[in-house]
Design an enzyme around this catalytic site. Structure first.
Site, PDB file in Angstrom:
ATOM      1  N   ASP A 133       2.430   6.325  -9.378  1.00 23.96           N
ATOM      2  CA  ASP A 133       1.817   5.009  -9.245  1.00 23.96           C
ATOM      3  C   ASP A 133       1.228   4.591 -10.581  1.00 23.96           C
ATOM      4  OD1 ASP A 133       0.983   2.676  -8.128  1.00 23.96           O
ATOM      5  OD2 ASP A 133      -0.246   3.563  -6.574  1.00 23.96           O
ATOM      6  N   HIS A 179      -4.552  -1.349  -8.962  1.00 21.98           N
ATOM      7  CA  HIS A 179      -3.522  -1.062  -7.968  1.00 21.98           C
ATOM      8  C   HIS A 179      -3.611   0.356  -7.439  1.00 21.98           C
ATOM      9  CE1 HIS A 179       0.540  -0.020  -6.499  1.00 21.98           C
ATOM     10  NE2 HIS A 179       0.522  -1.252  -6.057  1.00 21.98           N
ATOM     11  N   SER A 390       2.967  -0.545  -1.290  1.00 22.47           N
ATOM     12  CA  SER A 390       2.286   0.434  -2.147  1.00 22.47           C
ATOM     13  C   SER A 390       1.167   1.144  -1.402  1.00 22.47           C
ATOM     14  CB  SER A 390       1.685  -0.260  -3.376  1.00 22.47           C
ATOM     15  OG  SER A 390       2.689  -0.603  -4.286  1.00 22.47           O
TER      16      SER A 390
END
Length: 564
Positions: A133, A179, A390
């Site tokens: 990620d 994120h 995600s």
């Protein structure tokens, strides 16, 4: 990658160590280290003997589950490498975008799985989960604190291409864009208050096969490009593709007018000063623009509230300013955070972001604002929170970890099967799962092409009754049975020969069935294993697709514990 030596995960040579005549055990850490060094040296030797010095820059050597390396060079040199004996595959490195909580309650984890797995503090202990990620924030309350084992960053590729942005990109595993803040939700600390942060959306594609061969379950984000045909980015049967769904969490806000009318929207902020006891003037942004200001008269300045210098401070101070979604938002150059900054600079009492009929409607994400603010995309319907694949993928990885903890001997395919066969096709209100249509505010009853197996159910997945089992050889047979398959391409990519193939790809033993072009009659066989402690009886039923007749045999069966 090479056709010769195996990576460490598959290395079986227990004869001698490199540059030594001592006998060593296969599992010896000394032998593994020696083999890793040998692989790295072989990478260097191959590059030195193939490419001219100064024409390339080796970035990384890989030796654990693949034997390969990353190199920055020119297209012509890459072609030269591709044609070099011993090189299996040369693949261009492409950038990808990140795909983007309450989820434990949504999945009924506190009352379902956690009590049976050592309680909320010990559920998932002993199981390692790995993420690829944008980074991780170990100081974030949801980041598991002491549960983080290690974190690595890989920046050599972006550095070599000159794409590193020093003002944004941090040379560490630390998440710089927000994120990765929730990526530890798979093994998350329980009972942490949620704080919404900005999320990024996009897609990522990668064929994952080797980790499965090594006994690693791979969970892939399926992408955020739907709804629509061919928008799934994860389709390999050896990996679990995860989509995201709406939850029933909302962040409602409202704008109360002087006549008592209440307009609903989304607002993650406090109320205006006075908490409805004090009233403030509503000002349309374009009516408060400086007449003689030295700035462009574009929508970003005139109506989208992106630039404080465009406003007459006397008009907007201590007022609620109405900003409009216009072309800047459509292009991505404008955002709600800039509105908040403008409002704070000019001391707005609050702001409103409304839809523009010229640009249709817009989706909103409830961003936290430091001053009172509300977004009104459409007054009749408001979707509480945008959440991408995600965040869905690590949630499912966490469920898989709980299943593995409960059933340590289960293979990746058994875990994947358990999640798929126990999933719900109804939401947590007992209603059929609905699917978004091309019109974002229209819902239709979903089909398997929309919801896949359904919503994951951790409580049922730890005890699924039956499982469908497949292994590396089965996946090879699947690949080799695909139409128009070139066995040489498979050998190059996987490193294995096509020694056996199914009669049809649909014979792969997974808990779903796909026949891409049915012409006449086709038989499909499935094998199941009973992982329950008792004998169980199953009755078989099917709802056939329109225009297709389906016959099941046997119509029912009884299966003993551990029986197939």
């Amino acid at each position: 990658m090479f056709t010769g030596d195996q990576p460490i995960a598959f290395f079986q040579d227990s004869s001698v160590s490199y540059k030594s005549n001592r006998k060593l055990d296969t599992n010896s850490e000394i032998l593994k280290a020696a083999h890793a060094k040998h692989l790295e040296e072989s990478h260097d030797q191959l590059l030195q003997s193939t490419l001219e010095q100064g024409d390339y820059n080796k970035l990384y050597s890989f030796n654990h589950i693949v034997n390969g390396f990353s190199v920055h060079t020119t297209p012509s040199q890459a072609k030269k490498l591709k044609n070099t004996p011993g090189v299996k595959l040369v693949e261009k490195d492409n950038g990808v975008k990140p795909m983007t909580t309450y989820t434990p309650k949504f999945l009924e984890l506190p009352t379902g799985v956690w009590p049976t797995a050592g309680g909320r503090r010990h559920a998932g202990e002993g199981i390692v989960i790995g993420f690829v990620d944008s980074g991780i924030n170990p100081s974030h309350p949801s980041s598991c604190n002491g549960k983080i084992v290690t974190a690595r960053y890989f920046s050599a590729g972006v550095k070599a291409r000159g794409l590193l942005n020093a003002s944004v990109d941090i040379l560490s595993p630390y998440d710089a864009v927000g994120h990765g803040s929730y990526m530890c939700t798979a093994a998350r600390k329980y009972g942490v208050p949620e704080v919404v942060t900005a999320s990024n959306y996009g897609e990522a594609r990668r064929m994952v096969h080797v980790p499965t061969k090594a006994g690693v379950l791979v969970i892939q984000a399926a992408g955020n490009c739907g709804p629509g045909p061919y928008t799934t980015a994860s389709y390999s049967p050896w990996a679990v593709g995860v989509a995201s769904c709406d939850t029933d969490r909302t962040y409602p806000g409202s704008l109360v007018l002087g006549n008592g009318q209440r307009i609903n929207g989304i607002g993650l902020s406090g109320p205006t000063f006075g908490n409805t006891l004090l009233w403030y003037k509503l000002v349309l942004a374009k009516d408060a623009i400086l007449a003689n200001g030295n700035f462009s008269r574009t929508p970003e300045y005139v109506e989208e509230c992106q630039h404080p210098e465009a406003f007459d401070p006397v008009i907007v101070q201590r007022s609620v300013v109405i900003c409009t979604f216009s072309s800047g938002f459509l292009k991505g150059s404008s955002n709600p955070t800039a509105i908040s900054n403008t409002a704070r600079t000019l001391r707005f009492m609050g702001f409103v972001l409304i839809a523009n009929p010229m640009y249709g409607d817009f989706l909103t994400e409830p961003l936290p604002f430091s001053i009172p603010g509300i977004m009104i995309p459409k007054t009749s319907q408001i979707f509480g929170m945008m959440s991408g694949t995600s965040i869905a993928a690590p949630h499912v990885a966490g469920v898989a970890a709980l299943i593995k903890q409960r059933n340590p001997s289960w293979s990746p395919s058994m875990i994947a099967s358990a999640m798929a066969t126990t999933a719900f096709t109804y939401d947590n209100g007992g209603e059929p799962i609905m699917a978004h249509s091309q019109d974002i505010y229209s819902l239709n009853r979903s089909t398997p092409f929309d919801h896949g197996a359904g919503l994951v159910n951790p409580t049922r997945a730890i005890d699924p009754g039956l499982v469908f089992i497949s292994g590396f050889e089965d996946y090879m047979s699947f690949l080799c049975s695909l139409p128009n398959t070139d066995p040489e391409i498979i050998k190059t990519a996987i490193g294995e020969q096509c020694s056996h193939s199914f009669q049809a790809p649909s014979d792969l033993n997974i808990p779903s069935l796909t026949i891409s072009a049915l012409n006449g009659k086709q038989s499909v066989r499935r094998t199941v294993k009973n992982v329950a402690d008792t004998a169980e009886t199953y009755v078989c039923a099917v709802v056939p697709p329109n225009g297709v007749a389906v016959e099941l045999n046997p119509p029912w069966f009884t299966i003993a514990p551990e029986g197939t």
